[in-house]
Design a protein around this motif. Structure first.
Motif, PDB file in Angstrom:
ATOM      1  N   ARG A  29     -54.408  70.741  55.737  1.00  0.00           N
ATOM      2  CA  ARG A  29     -55.562  70.389  54.635  1.00  0.00           C
ATOM      3  C   ARG A  29     -56.233  68.658  55.724  1.00  0.00           C
ATOM      4  O   ARG A  29     -57.696  68.325  55.300  1.00  0.00           O
ATOM      5  CB  ARG A  29     -55.519  69.695  53.936  1.00  0.00           C
ATOM      6  CG  ARG A  29     -54.327  70.420  52.407  1.00  0.00           C
ATOM      7  CD  ARG A  29     -54.198  70.210  51.594  1.00  0.00           C
ATOM      8  NE  ARG A  29     -54.098  71.003  50.738  1.00  0.00           N
ATOM      9  CZ  ARG A  29     -53.642  70.854  49.484  1.00  0.00           C
ATOM     10  NH1 ARG A  29     -53.897  69.941  48.795  1.00  0.00           N
ATOM     11  NH2 ARG A  29     -52.899  71.899  48.467  1.00  0.00           N
ATOM     12  N   VAL A  30     -55.294  68.606  56.670  1.00  0.00           N
ATOM     13  CA  VAL A  30     -56.518  67.244  57.290  1.00  0.00           C
ATOM     14  C   VAL A  30     -56.404  67.493  59.026  1.00  0.00           C
ATOM     15  O   VAL A  30     -55.287  68.212  59.743  1.00  0.00           O
ATOM     16  CB  VAL A  30     -55.239  65.426  57.070  1.00  0.00           C
ATOM     17  CG1 VAL A  30     -55.763  64.917  57.904  1.00  0.00           C
ATOM     18  CG2 VAL A  30     -54.711  65.076  55.954  1.00  0.00           C
ATOM     19  N   TYR A  42     -47.920  61.592  65.524  1.00  0.00           N
ATOM     20  CA  TYR A  42     -46.377  61.341  64.748  1.00  0.00           C
ATOM     21  C   TYR A  42     -47.074  62.478  63.423  1.00  0.00           C
ATOM     22  O   TYR A  42     -46.431  63.100  63.068  1.00  0.00           O
ATOM     23  CB  TYR A  42     -46.106  60.167  64.239  1.00  0.00           C
ATOM     24  CG  TYR A  42     -45.618  59.380  65.306  1.00  0.00           C
ATOM     25  CD1 TYR A  42     -43.982  59.282  66.026  1.00  0.00           C
ATOM     26  CD2 TYR A  42     -45.982  57.906  65.530  1.00  0.00           C
ATOM     27  CE1 TYR A  42     -43.128  58.980  66.610  1.00  0.00           C
ATOM     28  CE2 TYR A  42     -45.653  57.129  66.412  1.00  0.00           C
ATOM     29  CZ  TYR A  42     -44.113  57.816  66.867  1.00  0.00           C
ATOM     30  OH  TYR A  42     -43.263  57.206  67.966  1.00  0.00           O
ATOM     31  N   THR A  43     -47.789  62.213  62.804  1.00  0.00           N
ATOM     32  CA  THR A  43     -48.440  63.404  61.690  1.00  0.00           C
ATOM     33  C   THR A  43     -47.805  64.233  61.967  1.00  0.00           C
ATOM     34  O   THR A  43     -47.385  65.629  61.755  1.00  0.00           O
ATOM     35  CB  THR A  43     -49.377  62.402  60.843  1.00  0.00           C
ATOM     36  OG1 THR A  43     -50.478  62.708  61.750  1.00  0.00           O
ATOM     37  CG2 THR A  43     -49.332  61.538  59.811  1.00  0.00           C
ATOM     38  N   HIS A  44     -48.829  64.376  63.415  1.00  0.00           N
ATOM     39  CA  HIS A  44     -49.131  66.751  63.785  1.00  0.00           C
ATOM     40  C   HIS A  44     -47.554  66.560  64.141  1.00  0.00           C
ATOM     41  O   HIS A  44     -47.632  67.702  64.145  1.00  0.00           O
ATOM     42  CB  HIS A  44     -49.667  66.712  65.008  1.00  0.00           C
ATOM     43  CG  HIS A  44     -50.205  67.630  65.403  1.00  0.00           C
ATOM     44  ND1 HIS A  44     -51.366  68.533  64.887  1.00  0.00           N
ATOM     45  CD2 HIS A  44     -49.152  67.963  66.896  1.00  0.00           C
ATOM     46  CE1 HIS A  44     -50.833  69.644  66.275  1.00  0.00           C
ATOM     47  NE2 HIS A  44     -49.695  69.537  66.974  1.00  0.00           N
ATOM     48  N   MET A  88     -56.641  68.815  66.157  1.00  0.00           N
ATOM     49  CA  MET A  88     -55.842  67.873  65.892  1.00  0.00           C
ATOM     50  C   MET A  88     -55.573  67.947  64.331  1.00  0.00           C
ATOM     51  O   MET A  88     -56.829  67.786  63.324  1.00  0.00           O
ATOM     52  CB  MET A  88     -55.995  67.005  66.851  1.00  0.00           C
ATOM     53  CG  MET A  88     -55.163  65.494  66.880  1.00  0.00           C
ATOM     54  SD  MET A  88     -53.475  65.597  67.081  1.00  0.00           S
ATOM     55  CE  MET A  88     -52.824  64.100  67.114  1.00  0.00           C
ATOM     56  N   CYS A  89     -54.675  68.507  63.713  1.00  0.00           N
ATOM     57  CA  CYS A  89     -54.363  68.386  62.945  1.00  0.00           C
ATOM     58  C   CYS A  89     -53.161  67.658  61.969  1.00  0.00           C
ATOM     59  O   CYS A  89     -52.275  67.083  63.145  1.00  0.00           O
ATOM     60  CB  CYS A  89     -54.376  69.433  61.665  1.00  0.00           C
ATOM     61  SG  CYS A  89     -53.309  70.465  62.237  1.00  0.00           S
ATOM     62  N   ALA A 105     -50.302  58.508  54.627  1.00  0.00           N
ATOM     63  CA  ALA A 105     -50.743  60.342  53.137  1.00  0.00           C
ATOM     64  C   ALA A 105     -50.058  61.835  53.861  1.00  0.00           C
ATOM     65  O   ALA A 105     -49.417  61.486  53.319  1.00  0.00           O
ATOM     66  CB  ALA A 105     -51.902  59.824  52.720  1.00  0.00           C
ATOM     67  N   PRO A 106     -50.368  61.753  54.916  1.00  0.00           N
ATOM     68  CA  PRO A 106     -50.007  62.899  55.247  1.00  0.00           C
ATOM     69  C   PRO A 106     -48.689  63.382  55.739  1.00  0.00           C
ATOM     70  O   PRO A 106     -48.002  64.746  54.771  1.00  0.00           O
ATOM     71  CB  PRO A 106     -50.754  63.362  56.480  1.00  0.00           C
ATOM     72  CG  PRO A 106     -51.925  62.193  56.829  1.00  0.00           C
ATOM     73  CD  PRO A 106     -51.777  61.164  56.188  1.00  0.00           C
ATOM     74  N   ILE A 107     -47.944  62.290  56.147  1.00  0.00           N
ATOM     75  CA  ILE A 107     -46.308  61.965  55.836  1.00  0.00           C
ATOM     76  C   ILE A 107     -45.636  61.179  55.089  1.00  0.00           C
ATOM     77  O   ILE A 107     -44.563  60.351  54.522  1.00  0.00           O
ATOM     78  CB  ILE A 107     -45.849  61.989  57.359  1.00  0.00           C
ATOM     79  CG1 ILE A 107     -46.810  60.563  57.863  1.00  0.00           C
ATOM     80  CG2 ILE A 107     -46.001  63.392  58.008  1.00  0.00           C
ATOM     81  CD1 ILE A 107     -45.943  60.651  59.216  1.00  0.00           C
ATOM     82  N   GLY A 108     -46.510  61.128  53.629  1.00  0.00           N
ATOM     83  CA  GLY A 108     -46.580  59.831  52.538  1.00  0.00           C
ATOM     84  C   GLY A 108     -44.911  60.717  52.194  1.00  0.00           C
ATOM     85  O   GLY A 108     -43.970  59.201  52.577  1.00  0.00           O
TER      86      GLY A 108
END
Length: 165
Positions: free
Chosen positions: A20-21, A85-87, A15-16, A128-131
């Motif tokens: 980077r995350v 959502y970010t994934h 799950m990322c 932050a990952p989808i800032g």
């Protein structure tokens, strides 16, 4: 169903949110964070959401007050939904676009984003990952009206719970 078709154990072994995350899973049964596939993370999340929403000790079915652990439990749940959502945005955007599902994804995410921000249920650092995407959506409008912003928070425990962390 589009995400279920494109996000598989083989395509998403962790799950990322980009390269980077990575997100690990921990719960009462397995308190030590562990790596799981993205589909397994989502399955565990749906089980956790169902268990939480049907637990009368957390969400009373009568006129009883919510228990003190309610807000932190909901915050954790919503933070994990944000991770889905970010994934989706960072790992499956092209496929979602090919399936003509971006408008639906964006609409759903915008509602989620405005809701969790309105009630301070998810920290800004979690976005932050989808800032950049969040900034774009924020710039497009949809901010809450001033009269809503001036009112006291509907869930006062949210601010005290955040301060306690």
């Amino acid at each position: 169903a589009v995400l279920g078709d494109i996000c598989t154990n083989s395509s998403c072994p962790v799950m990322c949110a980009g390269s980077r995350v990575t997100y690990k899973w921990a719960d009462d049964e397995h308190p030590e964070p562990r790596s799981v596939t993205a589909p397994e993370y989502m399955r565990l999340l749906m089980t956790q959401a169902y268990d939480l929403l049907t637990d009368e000790r957390v969400i009373p079915q009568d006129e009883s007050a919510f228990q003190p652990g309610f807000v932190p439990a909901v915050q954790k749940l919503l933070r994990r939904f944000l991770r889905v959502y970010t994934h989706t945005y960072t790992s499956h955007f092209d496929c979602m676009q090919q399936h003509k599902a971006i408008a639906h994804l964006n609409c759903s995410f915008k509602h989620f984003m405005w809701f969790v921000r309105e009630f301070s249920l998810v920290g800004e650092k979690d976005f932050a990952p989808i800032g950049t995407l969040v900034q774009t959506f924020t710039a497009q409008g949809g901010t809450r009206p001033p009269d809503v912003a001036a009112r006291e928070p509907a869930i006062p425990e949210a601010s005290s719970a955040a301060e306690a962390k």
